[in-house]
Design a protein around this motif. Structure first.
Motif, PDB file in Angstrom:
ATOM      1  N   ALA A 113       0.850  -1.190   0.000  1.00  0.00           N
ATOM      2  CA  ALA A 113       0.000   0.000   0.000  1.00  0.00           C
ATOM      3  C   ALA A 113       0.885   1.239   0.000  1.00  0.00           C
ATOM      4  O   ALA A 113       1.603   1.501   0.961  1.00  0.00           O
ATOM      5  N   ASN A 114       0.850   1.974  -1.100  1.00  0.00           N
ATOM      6  CA  ASN A 114       1.656   3.191  -1.215  1.00  0.00           C
ATOM      7  C   ASN A 114       1.134   4.261  -0.257  1.00  0.00           C
ATOM      8  O   ASN A 114      -0.074   4.464  -0.162  1.00  0.00           O
ATOM      9  N   PRO A 115       1.995   4.959   0.469  1.00  0.00           N
ATOM     10  CA  PRO A 115       1.523   5.985   1.409  1.00  0.00           C
ATOM     11  C   PRO A 115       0.905   7.185   0.703  1.00  0.00           C
ATOM     12  O   PRO A 115       1.170   7.444  -0.475  1.00  0.00           O
ATOM     13  N   GLY A 116       0.125   7.947   1.447  1.00  0.00           N
ATOM     14  CA  GLY A 116      -0.358   9.231   0.961  1.00  0.00           C
ATOM     15  C   GLY A 116       0.744  10.273   1.056  1.00  0.00           C
ATOM     16  O   GLY A 116       1.735  10.105   1.771  1.00  0.00           O
ATOM     17  N   CYS A 117       0.553  11.376   0.329  1.00  0.00           N
ATOM     18  CA  CYS A 117       1.584  12.414   0.309  1.00  0.00           C
ATOM     19  C   CYS A 117       1.720  13.108   1.662  1.00  0.00           C
ATOM     20  O   CYS A 117       2.825  13.221   2.209  1.00  0.00           O
ATOM     21  N   TYR A 118       0.602  13.576   2.225  1.00  0.00           N
ATOM     22  CA  TYR A 118       0.659  14.204   3.543  1.00  0.00           C
ATOM     23  C   TYR A 118       1.181  13.234   4.615  1.00  0.00           C
ATOM     24  O   TYR A 118       2.043  13.600   5.421  1.00  0.00           O
ATOM     25  N   PRO A 119       0.672  11.995   4.677  1.00  0.00           N
ATOM     26  CA  PRO A 119       1.176  11.067   5.689  1.00  0.00           C
ATOM     27  C   PRO A 119       2.663  10.764   5.550  1.00  0.00           C
ATOM     28  O   PRO A 119       3.337  10.517   6.556  1.00  0.00           O
ATOM     29  N   THR A 120       3.192  10.767   4.327  1.00  0.00           N
ATOM     30  CA  THR A 120       4.618  10.526   4.162  1.00  0.00           C
ATOM     31  C   THR A 120       5.417  11.552   4.966  1.00  0.00           C
ATOM     32  O   THR A 120       6.373  11.199   5.677  1.00  0.00           O
ATOM     33  N   GLY A 121       5.031  12.827   4.870  1.00  0.00           N
ATOM     34  CA  GLY A 121       5.718  13.847   5.642  1.00  0.00           C
ATOM     35  C   GLY A 121       5.487  13.703   7.135  1.00  0.00           C
ATOM     36  O   GLY A 121       6.428  13.765   7.931  1.00  0.00           O
ATOM     37  N   ARG A 278       9.240  25.756  22.227  1.00  0.00           N
ATOM     38  CA  ARG A 278       8.422  25.493  21.043  1.00  0.00           C
ATOM     39  C   ARG A 278       9.294  24.920  19.931  1.00  0.00           C
ATOM     40  O   ARG A 278      10.363  25.449  19.637  1.00  0.00           O
ATOM     41  N   ILE A 279       8.813  23.868  19.319  1.00  0.00           N
ATOM     42  CA  ILE A 279       9.540  23.166  18.258  1.00  0.00           C
ATOM     43  C   ILE A 279       8.596  22.974  17.080  1.00  0.00           C
ATOM     44  O   ILE A 279       7.406  22.687  17.257  1.00  0.00           O
ATOM     45  N   ASN A 280       9.124  23.129  15.885  1.00  0.00           N
ATOM     46  CA  ASN A 280       8.331  22.879  14.690  1.00  0.00           C
ATOM     47  C   ASN A 280       9.067  21.881  13.811  1.00  0.00           C
ATOM     48  O   ASN A 280      10.173  22.156  13.338  1.00  0.00           O
ATOM     49  N   LEU A 281       8.471  20.707  13.630  1.00  0.00           N
ATOM     50  CA  LEU A 281       9.008  19.702  12.717  1.00  0.00           C
ATOM     51  C   LEU A 281       8.435  19.956  11.332  1.00  0.00           C
ATOM     52  O   LEU A 281       7.230  20.171  11.188  1.00  0.00           O
ATOM     53  N   VAL A 282       9.278  19.918  10.317  1.00  0.00           N
ATOM     54  CA  VAL A 282       8.839  20.240   8.968  1.00  0.00           C
ATOM     55  C   VAL A 282       9.387  19.214   7.981  1.00  0.00           C
ATOM     56  O   VAL A 282      10.571  18.857   8.031  1.00  0.00           O
ATOM     57  N   ALA A 283       8.505  18.746   7.098  1.00  0.00           N
ATOM     58  CA  ALA A 283       8.904  17.865   5.995  1.00  0.00           C
ATOM     59  C   ALA A 283       8.668  18.596   4.684  1.00  0.00           C
ATOM     60  O   ALA A 283       7.613  19.203   4.478  1.00  0.00           O
ATOM     61  N   LEU A 284       9.633  18.522   3.802  1.00  0.00           N
ATOM     62  CA  LEU A 284       9.571  19.147   2.485  1.00  0.00           C
ATOM     63  C   LEU A 284       9.684  18.046   1.438  1.00  0.00           C
ATOM     64  O   LEU A 284      10.621  17.240   1.475  1.00  0.00           O
ATOM     65  N   LEU A 285       8.729  17.985   0.515  1.00  0.00           N
ATOM     66  CA  LEU A 285       8.731  16.938  -0.508  1.00  0.00           C
ATOM     67  C   LEU A 285       7.881  17.363  -1.686  1.00  0.00           C
ATOM     68  O   LEU A 285       7.159  18.372  -1.626  1.00  0.00           O
ATOM     69  N   ASP A 286       7.940  16.607  -2.762  1.00  0.00           N
ATOM     70  CA  ASP A 286       7.054  16.793  -3.904  1.00  0.00           C
ATOM     71  C   ASP A 286       5.847  15.882  -3.695  1.00  0.00           C
ATOM     72  O   ASP A 286       6.004  14.677  -3.531  1.00  0.00           O
ATOM     73  N   ASN A 287       4.651  16.445  -3.712  1.00  0.00           N
ATOM     74  CA  ASN A 287       3.450  15.637  -3.479  1.00  0.00           C
ATOM     75  C   ASN A 287       3.270  14.536  -4.517  1.00  0.00           C
ATOM     76  O   ASN A 287       2.624  13.515  -4.240  1.00  0.00           O
ATOM     77  N   LEU A 288       3.843  14.697  -5.704  1.00  0.00           N
ATOM     78  CA  LEU A 288       3.775  13.647  -6.723  1.00  0.00           C
ATOM     79  C   LEU A 288       5.067  12.845  -6.814  1.00  0.00           C
ATOM     80  O   LEU A 288       5.137  11.886  -7.589  1.00  0.00           O
ATOM     81  N   GLY A 289       6.071  13.225  -6.041  1.00  0.00           N
ATOM     82  CA  GLY A 289       7.341  12.505  -6.043  1.00  0.00           C
ATOM     83  C   GLY A 289       7.362  11.481  -4.933  1.00  0.00           C
ATOM     84  O   GLY A 289       6.718  10.444  -5.016  1.00  0.00           O
ATOM     85  N   LYS A 290       8.113  11.783  -3.866  1.00  0.00           N
ATOM     86  CA  LYS A 290       8.117  10.883  -2.703  1.00  0.00           C
ATOM     87  C   LYS A 290       6.713  10.748  -2.128  1.00  0.00           C
ATOM     88  O   LYS A 290       6.391   9.753  -1.473  1.00  0.00           O
ATOM     89  N   GLY A 291       5.850  11.722  -2.428  1.00  0.00           N
ATOM     90  CA  GLY A 291       4.486  11.667  -1.933  1.00  0.00           C
ATOM     91  C   GLY A 291       3.530  10.831  -2.749  1.00  0.00           C
ATOM     92  O   GLY A 291       2.370  10.680  -2.358  1.00  0.00           O
ATOM     93  N   ALA A 292       3.958  10.271  -3.869  1.00  0.00           N
ATOM     94  CA  ALA A 292       3.026   9.466  -4.687  1.00  0.00           C
ATOM     95  C   ALA A 292       3.792   8.609  -5.692  1.00  0.00           C
ATOM     96  O   ALA A 292       4.203   7.493  -5.401  1.00  0.00           O
ATOM     97  N   SER A 293       3.986   9.147  -6.895  1.00  0.00           N
ATOM     98  CA  SER A 293       4.529   8.348  -7.996  1.00  0.00           C
ATOM     99  C   SER A 293       5.966   7.908  -7.766  1.00  0.00           C
ATOM    100  O   SER A 293       6.335   6.772  -8.074  1.00  0.00           O
ATOM    101  N   GLY A 294       6.787   8.795  -7.224  1.00  0.00           N
ATOM    102  CA  GLY A 294       8.168   8.418  -6.939  1.00  0.00           C
ATOM    103  C   GLY A 294       8.250   7.287  -5.938  1.00  0.00           C
ATOM    104  O   GLY A 294       9.062   6.365  -6.081  1.00  0.00           O
ATOM    105  N   ALA A 295       7.384   7.335  -4.916  1.00  0.00           N
ATOM    106  CA  ALA A 295       7.359   6.258  -3.921  1.00  0.00           C
ATOM    107  C   ALA A 295       6.887   4.952  -4.553  1.00  0.00           C
ATOM    108  O   ALA A 295       7.387   3.877  -4.210  1.00  0.00           O
TER     109      ALA A 295
END
Length: 306
Positions: A113-121, A278-295
């Motif tokens: 099951a390929n992950p969703g783009c938002y959940p990947t981050g 205060r801490i902010n965790l941030v993920a940067l990715l392409d929603n169609l790359g690691k977030g979908a088709s690339g994965a």
């Protein structure tokens, strides 16, 4: 004999991106269905059963139908990009860097099951911290994110780009999922190792590809350096997921969601410094790359290595 790959739904946004990544590869035999025949169930069933690996780029119900078309066929392996099976314990979750052994699980799996783009981050940020004991399982996690409009598929692309449509979206940025019941929540909770469902606030910006996922935290007795060190240890030796150093993070004045557009990588940042601050965790990715088709292609390649 070359492995036979069938992209079921190759004419949609995710399918087209996968096709662009594998179309020129000489080590694969691509099975294809003409766009005019994409609803031809008999032809789809034949191609699904001929394939060594079928990549499903379909809505949830259509993905379930495709899996059913395989019947007793135990030879075709599947990468499904829908949300249908992402929390199904009988399927392997296709986030290769999630755990040390996850790539091996994907390699040996029949159903991925390929992950969703938002959940990947979100999972990419949360799971290593949960595994390291730095984040309580009951922490009230909130996830704030912005995606490129290509994540909405062909319809949203047309709505954003065609000003002549009656349903044209003129806004430079908009929130959605306002009822707080987004379909990505279950996988964030399950694979993020959380006992509480996160609050998730997704949004779309007027750019085609790219994504920022933010997870703000306020933790006692844990510093940003502690969290960064845990992420760096988890992703050490990985070539797809990178953790920004403290110096790089401190030097940043802004973060562009399109920075990794057109790539299949993901970069993680930890902003903040003080213990108990205060801490902010941030993920940067392409929603169609690691977030979908690339994965999906990454998972396919792992499965072909079995």
């Amino acid at each position: 004999m070359k492995p036979r790959i069938f992209i079921d739904g190759e004419h949609g946004t995710t399918g087209l991106q996968i096709r662009s990544r594998v179309g020129d590869r000489s080590d694969l035999e691509l099975l294809s269905i003409p766009e005019a025949e994409r609803r031809n169930a008999a032809m789809r069933e034949d191609l699904l059963n001929e394939a060594d690996i079928a990549i499903l780029c379909l809505p949830d119900e259509a993905s379930r139908e495709a899996v059913a078309m395989l019947g007793g066929n135990n030879s075709t392996r599947i990468v499904d990009t829908s949300t249908a099976y992402r929390t199904d314990a009988s399927w392997v979750y296709g986030f290769a860097e999630m755990d040390l052994a996850q790539s091996e699980r994907i390699r040996d799996a029949r159903h991925v099951a390929n992950p969703g783009c938002y959940p990947t981050g979100a999972i990419g940020l949360l799971r290593p911290l949960r595994a390291a004991g730095l984040l309580p399982e009951s922490y009230p996690v909130s996830v704030n994110a912005v995606s490129g409009y290509s994540g909405g598929g062909k319809q949203m692309i047309a709505q954003m780009e065609d000003a002549g449509r009656e349903d044209h979206i003129a806004a430079p940025h908009f929130l959605y999922g306002l009822d707080l019941s987004h379909k990505h929540l279950p996988e964030m909770q399950v694979h993020g190792l959380l006992t509480r469902e996160p609050i998730f606030a997704p949004s779309v910006g007027r750019f085609a590809q790219g994504m920022i996922v933010q997870v703000p935290l306020q933790l006692d007795d844990v510093s940003a350096d502690d969290l960064r060190a845990a992420l760096q240890a988890h992703y050490a030796g990985q070539d797809v997921v990178e953790v920004a150093s403290s110096d790089e993070t401190t030097a940043l004045k802004r973060l562009d969601p399109t920075q990794l557009a057109g790539t299949d990588r993901m970069k993680l940042f930890v902003f903040g410094s003080k213990v108990g601050g205060r801490i902010n965790l941030v993920a940067l990715l392409d929603n169609l790359g690691k977030g979908a088709s690339g994965a999906a292609v990454q998972n396919m390649d792992l499965m072909l290595a079995a």
